[in-house]
Design a protein around this motif. Structure first.
Motif, PDB file in Angstrom:
ATOM      1  N   VAL A 256       0.874  -1.178   0.000  1.00  0.00           N
ATOM      2  CA  VAL A 256       0.000   0.000   0.000  1.00  0.00           C
ATOM      3  C   VAL A 256       0.905   1.220   0.000  1.00  0.00           C
ATOM      4  O   VAL A 256       1.670   1.435   0.953  1.00  0.00           O
ATOM      5  N   ARG A 257       0.848   1.996  -1.089  1.00  0.00           N
ATOM      6  CA  ARG A 257       1.655   3.210  -1.209  1.00  0.00           C
ATOM      7  C   ARG A 257       0.727   4.414  -1.083  1.00  0.00           C
ATOM      8  O   ARG A 257      -0.301   4.503  -1.760  1.00  0.00           O
ATOM      9  N   LEU A 258       1.118   5.350  -0.219  1.00  0.00           N
ATOM     10  CA  LEU A 258       0.277   6.502   0.077  1.00  0.00           C
ATOM     11  C   LEU A 258       0.509   7.640  -0.915  1.00  0.00           C
ATOM     12  O   LEU A 258       1.569   7.747  -1.534  1.00  0.00           O
ATOM     13  N   LYS A 259      -0.500   8.483  -1.018  1.00  0.00           N
ATOM     14  CA  LYS A 259      -0.433   9.677  -1.863  1.00  0.00           C
ATOM     15  C   LYS A 259      -0.669  10.916  -0.999  1.00  0.00           C
ATOM     16  O   LYS A 259      -0.940  10.821   0.191  1.00  0.00           O
ATOM     17  N   GLY A 260      -0.587  12.071  -1.618  1.00  0.00           N
ATOM     18  CA  GLY A 260      -0.915  13.317  -0.922  1.00  0.00           C
ATOM     19  C   GLY A 260       0.061  13.652   0.177  1.00  0.00           C
ATOM     20  O   GLY A 260       1.271  13.770  -0.043  1.00  0.00           O
ATOM     21  N   GLN A 261      -0.436  13.787   1.391  1.00  0.00           N
ATOM     22  CA  GLN A 261       0.371  14.210   2.536  1.00  0.00           C
ATOM     23  C   GLN A 261       1.581  13.297   2.752  1.00  0.00           C
ATOM     24  O   GLN A 261       2.649  13.756   3.178  1.00  0.00           O
ATOM     25  N   TYR A 262       1.429  11.999   2.478  1.00  0.00           N
ATOM     26  CA  TYR A 262       2.515  11.038   2.690  1.00  0.00           C
ATOM     27  C   TYR A 262       2.993  10.467   1.347  1.00  0.00           C
ATOM     28  O   TYR A 262       3.312   9.284   1.238  1.00  0.00           O
ATOM     29  N   GLU A 263       3.037  11.300   0.348  1.00  0.00           N
ATOM     30  CA  GLU A 263       3.339  10.894  -1.028  1.00  0.00           C
ATOM     31  C   GLU A 263       4.526   9.933  -1.114  1.00  0.00           C
ATOM     32  O   GLU A 263       5.644  10.241  -0.650  1.00  0.00           O
ATOM     33  N   GLY A 264       4.274   8.753  -1.685  1.00  0.00           N
ATOM     34  CA  GLY A 264       5.329   7.789  -1.935  1.00  0.00           C
ATOM     35  C   GLY A 264       5.687   6.891  -0.767  1.00  0.00           C
ATOM     36  O   GLY A 264       6.451   5.930  -0.940  1.00  0.00           O
ATOM     37  N   ARG A 265       5.171   7.161   0.432  1.00  0.00           N
ATOM     38  CA  ARG A 265       5.513   6.345   1.603  1.00  0.00           C
ATOM     39  C   ARG A 265       4.774   5.005   1.542  1.00  0.00           C
ATOM     40  O   ARG A 265       3.623   4.924   1.124  1.00  0.00           O
ATOM     41  N   ILE A 266       5.437   3.957   2.009  1.00  0.00           N
ATOM     42  CA  ILE A 266       4.872   2.606   1.990  1.00  0.00           C
ATOM     43  C   ILE A 266       4.322   2.278   3.380  1.00  0.00           C
ATOM     44  O   ILE A 266       5.075   2.171   4.341  1.00  0.00           O
ATOM     45  N   ALA A 267       3.009   2.109   3.449  1.00  0.00           N
ATOM     46  CA  ALA A 267       2.367   1.878   4.748  1.00  0.00           C
ATOM     47  C   ALA A 267       2.320   0.409   5.126  1.00  0.00           C
ATOM     48  O   ALA A 267       2.312   0.069   6.320  1.00  0.00           O
ATOM     49  N   ALA A 268       2.268  -0.489   4.142  1.00  0.00           N
ATOM     50  CA  ALA A 268       2.173  -1.927   4.434  1.00  0.00           C
ATOM     51  C   ALA A 268       2.762  -2.715   3.273  1.00  0.00           C
ATOM     52  O   ALA A 268       2.665  -2.312   2.108  1.00  0.00           O
ATOM     53  N   ILE A 269       3.386  -3.862   3.599  1.00  0.00           N
ATOM     54  CA  ILE A 269       4.016  -4.743   2.608  1.00  0.00           C
ATOM     55  C   ILE A 269       3.629  -6.178   2.933  1.00  0.00           C
ATOM     56  O   ILE A 269       3.524  -6.560   4.102  1.00  0.00           O
ATOM     57  N   LEU A 290       2.773   5.514  10.119  1.00  0.00           N
ATOM     58  CA  LEU A 290       1.896   6.011   9.065  1.00  0.00           C
ATOM     59  C   LEU A 290       0.455   5.545   9.270  1.00  0.00           C
ATOM     60  O   LEU A 290       0.142   4.362   9.108  1.00  0.00           O
ATOM     61  N   LEU A 291      -0.403   6.450   9.674  1.00  0.00           N
ATOM     62  CA  LEU A 291      -1.844   6.212   9.759  1.00  0.00           C
ATOM     63  C   LEU A 291      -2.209   4.892  10.441  1.00  0.00           C
ATOM     64  O   LEU A 291      -2.967   4.082   9.886  1.00  0.00           O
ATOM     65  N   PRO A 292      -1.704   4.644  11.630  1.00  0.00           N
ATOM     66  CA  PRO A 292      -2.049   3.384  12.296  1.00  0.00           C
ATOM     67  C   PRO A 292      -3.546   3.235  12.537  1.00  0.00           C
ATOM     68  O   PRO A 292      -4.063   2.123  12.593  1.00  0.00           O
ATOM     69  N   GLU A 293      -4.252   4.375  12.668  1.00  0.00           N
ATOM     70  CA  GLU A 293      -5.696   4.313  12.899  1.00  0.00           C
ATOM     71  C   GLU A 293      -6.435   3.745  11.690  1.00  0.00           C
ATOM     72  O   GLU A 293      -7.594   3.314  11.805  1.00  0.00           O
ATOM     73  N   ALA A 294      -5.791   3.729  10.532  1.00  0.00           N
ATOM     74  CA  ALA A 294      -6.416   3.194   9.319  1.00  0.00           C
ATOM     75  C   ALA A 294      -6.098   1.710   9.108  1.00  0.00           C
ATOM     76  O   ALA A 294      -6.591   1.104   8.152  1.00  0.00           O
ATOM     77  N   SER A 295      -5.275   1.122   9.972  1.00  0.00           N
ATOM     78  CA  SER A 295      -4.916  -0.303   9.875  1.00  0.00           C
ATOM     79  C   SER A 295      -4.524  -0.699   8.453  1.00  0.00           C
ATOM     80  O   SER A 295      -5.184  -1.515   7.807  1.00  0.00           O
ATOM     81  N   PRO A 296      -3.437  -0.118   7.911  1.00  0.00           N
ATOM     82  CA  PRO A 296      -3.066  -0.401   6.519  1.00  0.00           C
ATOM     83  C   PRO A 296      -2.748  -1.868   6.252  1.00  0.00           C
ATOM     84  O   PRO A 296      -2.922  -2.347   5.122  1.00  0.00           O
ATOM     85  N   GLY A 297      -2.281  -2.598   7.265  1.00  0.00           N
ATOM     86  CA  GLY A 297      -2.011  -4.018   7.076  1.00  0.00           C
ATOM     87  C   GLY A 297      -3.280  -4.794   6.798  1.00  0.00           C
ATOM     88  O   GLY A 297      -3.339  -5.637   5.891  1.00  0.00           O
TER      89      GLY A 297
END
Length: 393
Positions: A256-269, A290-297
């Motif tokens: 999961v690659r983020l856009k906008g505020q966290y452009e290009g950051r990888i939240a989960a692999i 990175l956005l733990p409240e969104a549970s990217p995993g």
């Protein structure tokens, strides 16, 4: 070296290359585990250099089975075990469909005796771990042998072509609500994309990032880092170099690659393997900053399972280990067993000890406080130099 066993001709081989053609023919059978495939075993053999002890059985001139084993020394005991056993989720061995259908208890005993005979002087113990005695409707040819239940079970989710029907096996209403909430939280910062690493550079970079994320996670939890060893990391890098088919592959990296505020950051692999209609999650990691409240995993699992349904997979495998998130996703729990065949006096002692260890681990895992304490002790040992890691948790 050869041992004739009834109508079986059983031989020991110390290299893989001469067996490649018949090995790949056997691995094409959908019941045989990806973890005994030629490419999986070759990547491990190249990076670890343990002596190989590959057992081949022929019947009527046709290859009936191949057991890809390596000899690993620990505490002065030489154990013959499945290649890459520590990182395998399921070990079936490689058996032909005809052999599985026709084999019986007497033949399983003959095979076990032949194996110990072939390995006399080379190993003290044959330790075949994580064997499902029944897998996808078929019994293992080793089901009649004495075995001990492994402390780790595996967890799977059956898939259908319709993703909504697939999650309908679970608490679908709650899952959909959670997914929509995750998406809203990430979209509020600019959105995301689910992507699969394709180029060699992208694969290598993403895998190294996984190792970094996992190391941070293990340290925060006070757990040993099972991906720390350079040879282990080299093994997974080699798997990424294997050219799979459009769907089948020993290792594919999703993120999961983020856009906008966290452009290009990888939240989960996550690392996925696929053989036929069977998808296996080999590992996963998250960036907890990175956005733990969104549970990217959890979001990534939703996306990978949805994609697997679209691509015609029938089973999504979360692998070994009893974690709460697996129980939330899975409707199938697969019990696995270990088969221990002592060869020498040291092997008999090690076999007795191993049975005690497995039973003890089962008790420990049933006590969360004790399990947490033991894991902290192992984490401390893992940080010490020249400290070998075990074969399982």
């Amino acid at each position: 070296m050869t041992v004739a066993s009834s109508a079986l001709d059983i031989t020991l081989h110390e290299s893989m290359a001469p067996l490649e053609k018949e090995w790949r023919a056997l691995e094409a059978d959908p019941i045989n585990s990806l973890h005994q495939s030629y490419d999986w075993c070759l990547a491990w053999a190249k990076t670890h250099r343990n002596p190989l002890a590959i057992i081949r059985g022929k019947r009527g001139g046709k290859t009936a089975f191949i057991l890809p084993l390596e000899i690993v020394r620990a505490s002065m005991v030489r154990s013959a075990q499945f290649i890459a056993a520590r990182y395998n989720n399921i070990n079936s061995g490689l058996f032909s469909a005809d052999f599985r259908a026709e084999s019986n208890a007497a033949e399983a005993t003959q095979i076990s005796q032949a194996i110990t005979g072939l390995l006399t002087g080379k190993a003290d113990l044959v330790n075949l771990q994580n064997i499902p005695l029944e897998w996808r409707g078929e019994k293992s040819p080793f089901a009649a042998l004495p075995a001990i239940e492994n402390q780790n079970h595996a967890f799977q989710l059956p898939l259908t072509e319709d993703f909504q029907k697939t999650i309908g096996q679970l608490n679908a209403k709650r899952r959909r609500k959670k997914f929509r909430g995750q998406v809203r939280k990430i979209e509020a910062t600019g959105g995301f994309e689910h992507f699969v690493a394709r180029s060699p550079r992208e694969k290598s970079t993403l895998l190294n990032l996984f190792f970094e994320q996992k190391a941070i996670r293990f340290k925060a939890l006070g757990l040993p880092n099972t991906f720390q060893a350079p040879e282990t990391q080299a093994f997974f890098h080699l798997l990424l170099e294997v050219d799979g088919s459009s769907l089948d592959t020993p290792l594919e990296l999703h993120a999961v690659r983020l856009k906008g505020q966290y452009e290009g950051r990888i939240a989960a692999i996550a690392g996925l393997s696929r053989k036929g209609d069977h998808v296996i999650c080999q590992f996963g990691s998250i960036d907890e900053s990175l956005l733990p409240e969104a549970s990217p995993g959890e979001l990534l699992f939703w996306l990978m399972i949805e994609r697997s349904c679209e691509e015609g997979a029938a089973l999504f495998d979360f692998g070994l280990g009893d974690q709460e998130y697996k129980r939330r996703w899975c409707t199938v729990e697969t019990v696995q067993h270990d088969i221990l065949l002592p060869i020498s006096a040291a092997g008999h002692v090690a076999s007795f000890a191993q049975r005690g260890v497995v039973r003890t681990k089962a008790v420990i895992k049933g006590n969360p406080q004790l399990y947490s304490f033991i894991q902290r002790l192992r984490a401390h040992a893992d940080d010490m130099p020249a400290q070998a890691t075990g074969t399982d948790d």
